[in-house]
Design an enzyme around this catalytic site. Structure first.
Site, PDB file in Angstrom:
ATOM      1  CB  CYS A   1      -2.205   4.552   4.148  1.00 14.01           C
ATOM      2  SG  CYS A   1      -3.617   3.797   3.329  1.00 14.01           S
ATOM      3  CB  SER A   2      -0.370   0.864   6.649  1.00 10.85           C
ATOM      4  OG  SER A   2      -1.451   1.432   7.378  1.00 10.85           O
ATOM      5  CB  CYS A   3      -4.512  -0.905   2.505  1.00 10.88           C
ATOM      6  SG  CYS A   3      -5.283   0.723   2.558  1.00 10.88           S
TER       7      CYS A   3
ATOM      8  CB  CYS B   1      -0.908  -0.004   1.226  1.00 19.17           C
ATOM      9  SG  CYS B   1      -1.892   1.506   1.348  1.00 19.17           S
TER      10      CYS B   1
END
Lengths: 218, 211
Positions: B111-113, B108
């Protein structure tokens, strides 16, 4: 927004480093920030896209140096101040100094397991047919939105091929602005590495999920 | 600045954050915006109950049961829900299958999906700038840092999780495990192999298996 969150293709960050013990949280307060963020999200005070928007609106120098949960903490406080759920003097005092605002819900301990297991699906009924079909060539619009978007910079203006049609999904850009769910068709678009990075690129491709408003036919 | 000084500085910085976090928690509790017991449920769920063992069960089943593999390819959310793994950050799952010609990796960049119901919370490196910045442009270089060396002919597909679709990599079944039980195979499906920064562990990693 061309913020520090948009990292794809940047250089000079050094190697990827794996930790040996891989703790999920590196300080006890990180657990609290994680839980407070989930609890406030579950209360309906804001949606996930507003939350992401708030994080990427932080100054780049802070975003790149603060560490993951300090970013969450700063963004959560910013949202609460913006929505006037708390005020600066209360933050400073660490206590409530005036009546609370009404939130849509309270995340109650007993209901959380079921709520987490249900999640929050974002697929919606289509109101128009999909504009693009599998295998079709599309180009990502080249623009510079000043607010939240899920178009990474490295695909802007690039041509790819529709690889999957995911259905109609809540549109992050509108949702983050407070303009409602505004569902649009979501596609997976395959970009050849050479299209993104030039002829010397590795034999690879990057697959990016793109909502219909990001794309134009070629 | 001496190293010691910088160390102290870092500490006071963190102490200050700890104090500010506690103050915010008190404030939000007094306001009635959060229920203190609820915070512990969130933490316990993701620290102790959900983790990559879930994903490993899904992958192992897809290796031994071709009907299941087909269901996983057609509708991963439904196939994964057969195990009871559902919900937040996994509402819309897609499984991508490694083959002798194709290796999949997930990131991702924005972000940090990450697919929480099958892998739990992401490791620090997955959320870090080095991984998010480089895997899209230099996947082979990143793989090398994870000690994965693929033949030149293998095409790498990098999946950038920009929407609410969450991707699960299904690694190839290791050689010499054709007679393994599903339970033994689960042991070989490590977390990184389901992100694409690793391969499934070799047959020799299962105790008492093979010879």
């Amino acid at each position: 927004m061309n913020g520090a969150q948009d990292l794809g293709g940047m250089q000079a960050f050094g190697p990827v480093v794996e930790e040996h013990d891989e703790p999920l949280f590196h300080h006890p307060w990180e657990r609290r920030v994680f839980a407070l963020t989930l609890a406030m999200g579950a209360s309906g005070a804001w949606n996930l896209d507003e939350s992401r928007s708030s994080r990427e609106s932080l100054p780049p120098h802070f975003y790149l140096s603060a560490g993951y949960y300090r970013i969450w903490f700063a963004a959560m406080q910013a949202l609460m101040l913006e929505k006037e759920l708390i005020s600066e003097d209360e933050l400073k005092a660490g206590h409530s100094l005036r009546p609370a605002k009404q939130l849509p819900r309270l995340a109650k301990a007993a209901l959380i397991p079921a709520a987490l297991a249900a999640g929050s699906p974002v697929t919606r009924r289509a109101t128009a047919p999909a504009k693009f079909v599998l295998g079709q060539q599309v180009r990502v619009f080249r623009n510079t939105p000043s607010a939240h978007t899920r178009v990474p910079r490295y695909i802007r203006g690039c041509v790819g091929v529709i690889d999957r049609v995911h259905g109609c999904h809540v549109f992050a850009d509108s949702h983050a602005r407070g303009d409602g769910e505004d569902p649009h068709w979501l596609y997976n678009v395959r970009f050849e590495a050479s299209e993104l990075w030039g002829e010397s690129a590795q034999k690879s491709s990057v697959h990016v999920d793109c909502w219909e408003p990001y794309l134009e036919p070629v | 600045m001496s190293e010691e000084h910088s160390h102290d500085h870092e500490h006071s910085h963190l102490d200050e954050t700890a104090i500010r976090v506690r103050a915010l928690e008190t404030l939000l509790t007094e306001k009635g915006y959060v229920e203190p017991g609820a915070l512990d449920v969130f933490i316990d769920t993701y620290e102790n109950q959900v983790g990559p063992r879930n994903g490993a069960q899904v992958v192992a089943r897809s290796w031994v049961d071709m009907d299941y593999k087909k269901r996983l390819a057609e509708d991963a959310s439904a196939a994964i829900a057969e195990f009871g793994f559902t919900g937040r950050q996994g509402e819309h799952m897609v499984a991508v299958f490694n083959t002798p010609d194709t290796h999949n990796m997930v990131v991702c960049t924005l972000c940090s999906c990450y697919p929480w119901p099958v892998l739990g919370l992401p490791p620090a490196w997955y959320k870090s700038a080095p991984y998010r910045s480089r895997v899209v442009v230099d996947p082979k270089g990143v793989l090398k840092e994870f000690n994965v060396d693929l033949p030149e002919s293998v095409e790498i597909k990098v999946w950038d999780s920009t929407a609410e679709i969450r991707y699960l990599v299904v690694p190839e079944q290791p050689e010499g495990t054709e007679n393994f039980t599903e339970e033994q195979l689960v042991e070989l499906v490590n977390r990184n192999s389901m992100i694409g920064t690793g391969l499934a562990s070799p047959a020799t990693d299962v105790e008492g298996a093979g010879s």
